[in-house]
Enzyme design. Structure first.
Site, PDB file in Angstrom:
ATOM      1  CG  ASP A   1      -1.757   0.883   1.324  1.00 50.98           C
ATOM      2  OD1 ASP A   1      -2.375   1.331   0.224  1.00 50.98           O
ATOM      3  OD2 ASP A   1      -2.410   1.358   2.505  1.00 50.98           O
TER       4      ASP A   1
ATOM      5  N   GLY B   1     -11.069   4.581   3.321  1.00 52.34           N
ATOM      6  CA  GLY B   1     -12.500   3.941   3.327  1.00 52.34           C
ATOM      7  C   GLY B   1     -12.960   4.041   4.804  1.00 52.34           C
TER       8      GLY B   1
HETATM    9  P1  13P Z   1      -8.232   4.601   6.249  1.00 50.15           P
HETATM   10  O1  13P Z   1      -7.086   4.475   7.262  1.00 50.15           O
HETATM   11  O2  13P Z   1      -8.704   5.903   6.407  1.00 50.15           O
HETATM   12  O3  13P Z   1      -9.221   3.516   6.568  1.00 50.15           O
HETATM   13  O4  13P Z   1      -7.593   4.512   4.906  1.00 50.15           O
HETATM   14  C1  13P Z   1      -6.996   3.439   4.610  1.00 50.15           C
HETATM   15  C2  13P Z   1      -6.111   3.625   3.260  1.00 50.15           C
HETATM   16  O5  13P Z   1      -6.691   4.190   2.420  1.00 50.15           O
HETATM   17  C3  13P Z   1      -5.178   2.909   3.135  1.00 50.15           C
HETATM   18  O6  13P Z   1      -4.289   3.212   1.599  1.00 50.15           O
END
Ligand code: 13P
Length: 293
Positions: free
Chosen positions: A85, A210
């Site tokens: 990520d 999200g």
């Molecule tokens: P949140 O921590 O707001 O759920 O976002 C997660 C995210 O987008 C990881 O890339």
């Protein structure tokens, strides 16, 4: 089922009007919670590490092997992708090298030409190994491991150019931000999402940040072309709330709980980890990916 790349199941989500979860993990127990939730719901998932989480876990190789080994040891039958990520270029290369099955190359801090050029390189290398690729144009607001942006709407022309690099799915800002949403947040810009998906027919869009978006808005966004929703903070808050509650209970019943050896981390952390699993199962319901494995 062995670990897989994500492009097939993310594309299937886009084509069939639901979204899969990209759930961030932090450690062994967290990974087990995500896998249990996915298996219980029969949902395909991406288990993702941020650069910081991978470092915390002992590096990309440790993180990758931990997830892959748990998938095998837990007899997981649903498709699971191991995803990086928000990876910078060097991190993307390292994650590819050690066997991640899906990569997000985040060059959103770079000038757009460089972001596109590096994305092309990551796509060429990743695709030669059957690894799926996500990239980002514009920035997603909020804070994610020190990557701070102001929150913006992804420029449509940049999005088109990024898709032309061959990425499998695209992260694009539509007013979403990482972390908890402030009181005065104006909500997702669904009109902008519509413009994006009209310009990029069939391309799966990734909704970052999200956690904390009202379910109705998430469902609308999925109808318009979002096919992967990232969730991190929501799991962390569920864990922290349940652990704090258990700690308070422990304090109130210390003698009895000590006698039961509830100080054992396997027991002490169990309520928090169960709360993570419950939160993820609930998200899978909202995203519509139950029984889509
Ligand atoms: P949140 O921590 O707001 O759920 O976002 C997660 C995210 O987008 C990881 O890339």
């Amino acid at each position: 089922m062995p670990i897989v790349s994500a492009e097939k199941f993310v594309k299937a989500a886009r084509e069939n009007g639901y979204a899969v979860g990209g759930f961030n993990t932090n450690n062994l127990e967290w990974t087990q919670a995500i896998l249990r939730a996915a298996e219980a719901k029969k949902a395909p998932v991406l288990i993702q590490t941020s650069m910081g989480a991978a470092k915390y876990m002992g590096g990309y190789r440790v993180a990758r092997n931990l997830i892959a080994n748990l998938v095998e040891a837990m007899n997981i039958t649903v498709p699971v992708a191991i995803h990086l990520d928000h990876g910078h270029y060097e991190d993307a290369l390292e994650a590819i090298e050690v066997g991640y099955t899906s990569i997000m190359f985040d060059g959103s801090h770079l000038p757009i030409e460089e972001n596109l050029e590096k994305a092309r390189e990551v796509v060429a290398l990743a695709h030669s190994k059957g690894i799926s690729v996500e990239a980002e144009v514009g920035t997603i607001g909020g804070e994610e491991d020190g990557i701070i942006g102001k929150g913006e709407l992804a420029p449509i022309e940049d999005a088109k150019e990024m898709v032309a690099t061959g990425v499998d799915f695209l992260a694009a800002g539509i007013g979403n931000i990482h972390g908890p949403y402030p009181e005065n947040w104006e909500g997702l810009d669904l009109d902008h999402l519509k413009k994006l998906t009209e310009a990029l027919p069939g391309v799966p869009i990734v909704l970052h940040g999200g956690s904390g978006i009202p379910d109705e808005q998430i469902k609308e966004a999925i109808k318009l072309g979002v096919a992967k929703v990232n969730v991190n903070t929501e799991g962390q808050i569920a864990f922290s709330d349940a652990t704090r509650k258990f700690a308070a209970e422990y304090n109130a019943n210390a003698a009895e709980y000590d006698k039961k050896k509830l100080f054992d981390p396997r027991k002490f952390l169990a309520p928090g980890i169960k709360a993570v699993q419950d939160a993820i199962e609930e998200r899978i319901d909202v995203f519509g990916s139950e029984n889509k494995a």
